[in-house]
Structures are given as structure tokens and as C-alpha cells.
Design a protein around this motif. Structure first.
Motif, PDB file in Angstrom:
ATOM      1  N   GLY A  69       7.635  -8.063  -3.929  1.00 54.97           N
ATOM      2  CA  GLY A  69       8.182  -7.194  -2.897  1.00 54.97           C
ATOM      3  C   GLY A  69       9.074  -6.122  -3.493  1.00 54.97           C
ATOM      4  N   LYS A  70       9.085  -4.945  -2.898  1.00 58.04           N
ATOM      5  CA  LYS A  70       9.931  -3.849  -3.386  1.00 58.04           C
ATOM      6  C   LYS A  70      11.407  -4.160  -3.187  1.00 58.04           C
ATOM      7  CE  LYS A  70       6.432  -0.371  -2.528  1.00 58.04           C
ATOM      8  NZ  LYS A  70       5.963   0.696  -1.656  1.00 58.04           N
ATOM      9  N   ALA A  71      11.737  -4.873  -2.121  1.00 58.34           N
ATOM     10  CA  ALA A  71      13.142  -5.129  -1.779  1.00 58.34           C
ATOM     11  C   ALA A  71      13.836  -6.037  -2.792  1.00 58.34           C
ATOM     12  CB  ALA A  71      13.236  -5.747  -0.384  1.00 58.34           C
ATOM     13  N   THR A  72      13.146  -7.055  -3.285  1.00 59.49           N
ATOM     14  CA  THR A  72      13.801  -8.025  -4.178  1.00 59.49           C
ATOM     15  C   THR A  72      13.122  -8.157  -5.527  1.00 59.49           C
ATOM     16  OG1 THR A  72      12.486  -9.905  -3.420  1.00 59.49           O
ATOM     17  CG2 THR A  72      14.514  -9.415  -2.181  1.00 59.49           C
ATOM     18  N   GLY A  73      11.932  -7.609  -5.671  1.00 58.67           N
ATOM     19  CA  GLY A  73      11.195  -7.770  -6.915  1.00 58.67           C
ATOM     20  C   GLY A  73      10.582  -9.159  -7.057  1.00 58.67           C
ATOM     21  N   GLN A  74      10.601  -9.934  -5.993  1.00 57.81           N
ATOM     22  CA  GLN A  74      10.069 -11.298  -6.010  1.00 57.81           C
ATOM     23  C   GLN A  74       8.867 -11.391  -5.083  1.00 57.81           C
ATOM     24  OE1 GLN A  74      11.510 -13.818  -7.998  1.00 57.81           O
ATOM     25  NE2 GLN A  74      12.593 -12.029  -8.768  1.00 57.81           N
ATOM     26  N   SER A  75       7.988 -12.339  -5.364  1.00 61.52           N
ATOM     27  CA  SER A  75       6.864 -12.630  -4.472  1.00 61.52           C
ATOM     28  C   SER A  75       7.204 -13.888  -3.678  1.00 61.52           C
ATOM     29  CB  SER A  75       5.585 -12.857  -5.281  1.00 61.52           C
ATOM     30  OG  SER A  75       5.667 -14.097  -5.974  1.00 61.52           O
ATOM     31  N   PRO A 122      14.745  -8.050   4.189  1.00 59.99           N
ATOM     32  CA  PRO A 122      14.153  -6.883   3.520  1.00 59.99           C
ATOM     33  C   PRO A 122      12.743  -7.139   2.988  1.00 59.99           C
ATOM     34  CG  PRO A 122      15.975  -7.768   2.218  1.00 59.99           C
ATOM     35  CD  PRO A 122      15.963  -8.505   3.511  1.00 59.99           C
ATOM     36  N   GLN A 123      12.438  -8.379   2.600  1.00 66.05           N
ATOM     37  CA  GLN A 123      11.087  -8.699   2.119  1.00 66.05           C
ATOM     38  C   GLN A 123      10.060  -8.502   3.235  1.00 66.05           C
ATOM     39  OE1 GLN A 123      10.967  -8.681  -1.299  1.00 66.05           O
ATOM     40  NE2 GLN A 123       9.695 -10.498  -1.282  1.00 66.05           N
ATOM     41  N   ALA A 124      10.400  -8.929   4.451  1.00 69.62           N
ATOM     42  CA  ALA A 124       9.459  -8.872   5.568  1.00 69.62           C
ATOM     43  C   ALA A 124       9.407  -7.504   6.240  1.00 69.62           C
ATOM     44  CB  ALA A 124       9.821  -9.932   6.607  1.00 69.62           C
ATOM     45  N   ALA A 125      10.390  -6.667   5.999  1.00 68.83           N
ATOM     46  CA  ALA A 125      10.503  -5.385   6.712  1.00 68.83           C
ATOM     47  C   ALA A 125       9.249  -4.524   6.592  1.00 68.83           C
ATOM     48  CB  ALA A 125      11.718  -4.610   6.215  1.00 68.83           C
ATOM     49  N   GLY A 126       8.585  -4.538   5.464  1.00 67.87           N
ATOM     50  CA  GLY A 126       7.424  -3.681   5.266  1.00 67.87           C
ATOM     51  C   GLY A 126       6.082  -4.340   5.525  1.00 67.87           C
ATOM     52  N   LEU A 127       6.097  -5.605   5.964  1.00 65.93           N
ATOM     53  CA  LEU A 127       4.827  -6.302   6.196  1.00 65.93           C
ATOM     54  C   LEU A 127       4.120  -5.789   7.454  1.00 65.93           C
ATOM     55  CD1 LEU A 127       5.848 -10.013   5.433  1.00 65.93           C
ATOM     56  CD2 LEU A 127       4.537  -8.452   3.957  1.00 65.93           C
ATOM     57  N   THR A 128       2.821  -5.644   7.374  1.00 64.83           N
ATOM     58  CA  THR A 128       2.025  -5.283   8.549  1.00 64.83           C
ATOM     59  C   THR A 128       1.695  -6.555   9.333  1.00 64.83           C
ATOM     60  OG1 THR A 128      -0.108  -5.582   7.450  1.00 64.83           O
ATOM     61  CG2 THR A 128       0.947  -3.388   7.249  1.00 64.83           C
ATOM     62  N   ASP A 129       1.206  -6.384  10.551  1.00 66.40           N
ATOM     63  CA  ASP A 129       0.763  -7.539  11.331  1.00 66.40           C
ATOM     64  C   ASP A 129      -0.322  -8.315  10.588  1.00 66.40           C
ATOM     65  OD1 ASP A 129       2.507  -7.009  13.407  1.00 66.40           O
ATOM     66  OD2 ASP A 129       0.965  -6.285  14.791  1.00 66.40           O
ATOM     67  N   GLN A 130      -1.255  -7.608   9.971  1.00 66.56           N
ATOM     68  CA  GLN A 130      -2.336  -8.284   9.243  1.00 66.56           C
ATOM     69  C   GLN A 130      -1.792  -9.072   8.061  1.00 66.56           C
ATOM     70  OE1 GLN A 130      -5.926  -8.268  10.084  1.00 66.56           O
ATOM     71  NE2 GLN A 130      -5.476 -10.096   8.879  1.00 66.56           N
ATOM     72  N   GLU A 131      -0.840  -8.499   7.324  1.00 71.25           N
ATOM     73  CA  GLU A 131      -0.256  -9.218   6.185  1.00 71.25           C
ATOM     74  C   GLU A 131       0.480 -10.467   6.642  1.00 71.25           C
ATOM     75  OE1 GLU A 131       0.492  -5.622   2.985  1.00 71.25           O
ATOM     76  OE2 GLU A 131       1.897  -5.843   4.657  1.00 71.25           O
ATOM     77  N   ILE A 132       1.203 -10.384   7.750  1.00 71.26           N
ATOM     78  CA  ILE A 132       1.888 -11.557   8.293  1.00 71.26           C
ATOM     79  C   ILE A 132       0.857 -12.620   8.689  1.00 71.26           C
ATOM     80  CG2 ILE A 132       3.218 -12.418  10.268  1.00 71.26           C
ATOM     81  CD1 ILE A 132       4.922  -9.866  10.052  1.00 71.26           C
ATOM     82  N   ALA A 133      -0.201 -12.216   9.374  1.00 72.27           N
ATOM     83  CA  ALA A 133      -1.246 -13.162   9.774  1.00 72.27           C
ATOM     84  C   ALA A 133      -1.892 -13.806   8.548  1.00 72.27           C
ATOM     85  CB  ALA A 133      -2.301 -12.448  10.622  1.00 72.27           C
ATOM     86  N   ASP A 134      -2.129 -13.020   7.511  1.00 73.11           N
ATOM     87  CA  ASP A 134      -2.751 -13.538   6.294  1.00 73.11           C
ATOM     88  C   ASP A 134      -1.830 -14.528   5.580  1.00 73.11           C
ATOM     89  OD1 ASP A 134      -4.885 -11.860   6.874  1.00 73.11           O
ATOM     90  OD2 ASP A 134      -4.340 -10.358   5.349  1.00 73.11           O
TER      91      ASP A 134
END
Length: 153
Positions: A69-75, A122-134
Motif C-alpha cells: 500500500g502507498k500509505a504504509t508501504g505494507q501489504s 489509510p490502507q483502505a482509503a484507496g481500495l475500490t469496491d472490486q478490490e474490497i470484494a476480492d
């Protein structure tokens, strides 16, 4: 904070999580009964979601779980461990085998700011609906190390 206070707070949080998961499960089971069992509550096989999300794709979720993730540099995997079952901190939840709908609702709440955590928001802020579902489908399909805490003092 004393150990007793911490344990009490942790118990309350866990009970609330289990109650939400149970409600989510019963709503999906009710819908499945009337719709001919077209989905599965855990997010397996890209089932429908009470979170109003598109169908989750397990393979895409696995790929996304490994993206830094851009916010923390962590996955997701960096913090929650392989298959979501080996968090780097004991206060981080195990995600593997959790109800997909619970995970989806949680990520939506972090994304909107309704649920706040210094790393997850901040990690979740940029997630799309599809990414959340996935992501919900992927972690919901993983082996579970969750356990019933009923009767644990």
C-alpha cells in the motif's frame, strides 16, 4: 491499563465481532434459502455480498493481498501473515477463514472513515469496491485458525 481491563475490553470487541458475523451469516443463509443457495457466506466461489459489492474473485484477492500500500508501504500479507493467519502483532486480527461479508464491511468502514485505525484507515482509503470484494473473497476462503471463545475466561 490493567490486564483485567484489557481482557474485558478485548472480550467486548470479540463478542461484537462474533455477533456481527453471526448476523451476516444468518442474513445470507436466509437469502440463500429463498434464492436456491446461489452463494456462500464466507466469500468462497465469488459469492454475493451483503456489503453491496460486486462478486469477489479469490485469485485477484490473493494478488491484491500482496500489493504494498502507498500509505504504509505494507501489504495485507506483511501485517496479517500468509493466508491471513500469522499477524506480526498479537493485536492484529487473523483474517484467514473469517466471514467474507464481515471483512468487506470492515474494509468499507475503514475506507469511509467510519472505523478508524492509524494503519488500516489509510490502507483502505484507496481500495475500490472490486478490490474490497476480492480481498474479502480471498481471506474468507483461506484456512481458518479462528476459534470459539465461548466459555474462555
Amino acid at each position: 491499563m490493567s490486564k483485567a481491563t484489557h481482557a474485558t475490553r478485548l472480550s467486548i470487541v470479540l463478542l461484537a465481532m462474533f455477533a456481527l458475523a453471526a448476523c451476516s451469516q444468518s442474513q445470507v443463509e436466509s437469502a440463500d434459502t429463498s434464492a436456491g443457495d446461489a452463494g456462500h457466506a464466507s466469500g468462497e466461489h465469488g459469492s454475493r455480498s451483503s456489503a453491496g459489492l460486486p462478486e469477489g474473485r479469490i485469485a485477484a484477492g490473493e494478488q491484491r493481498a500482496n500489493v504494498k500500500g502507498k500509505a504504509t508501504g505494507q501489504s495485507c500479507i506483511d501485517c496479517h501473515g500468509a493466508d491471513g493467519n500469522n499477524p506480526i502483532d498479537p493485536t492484529y486480527p487473523r483474517l484467514g477463514g473469517q466471514y467474507g461479508d464481515y471483512l468487506a464491511h470492515s474494509l468499507q468502514a475503514y475506507r469511509s472513515g467510519d472505523r478508524d485505525h492509524m494503519l488500516m484507515t489509510p490502507q483502505a482509503a484507496g481500495l475500490t469496491d472490486q478490490e474490497i470484494a476480492d480481498l474479502a473473497a480471498y481471506f474468507g476462503s483461506r484456512p481458518s485458525q479462528l476459534r470459539d471463545l465461548h466459555g474462555v475466561n
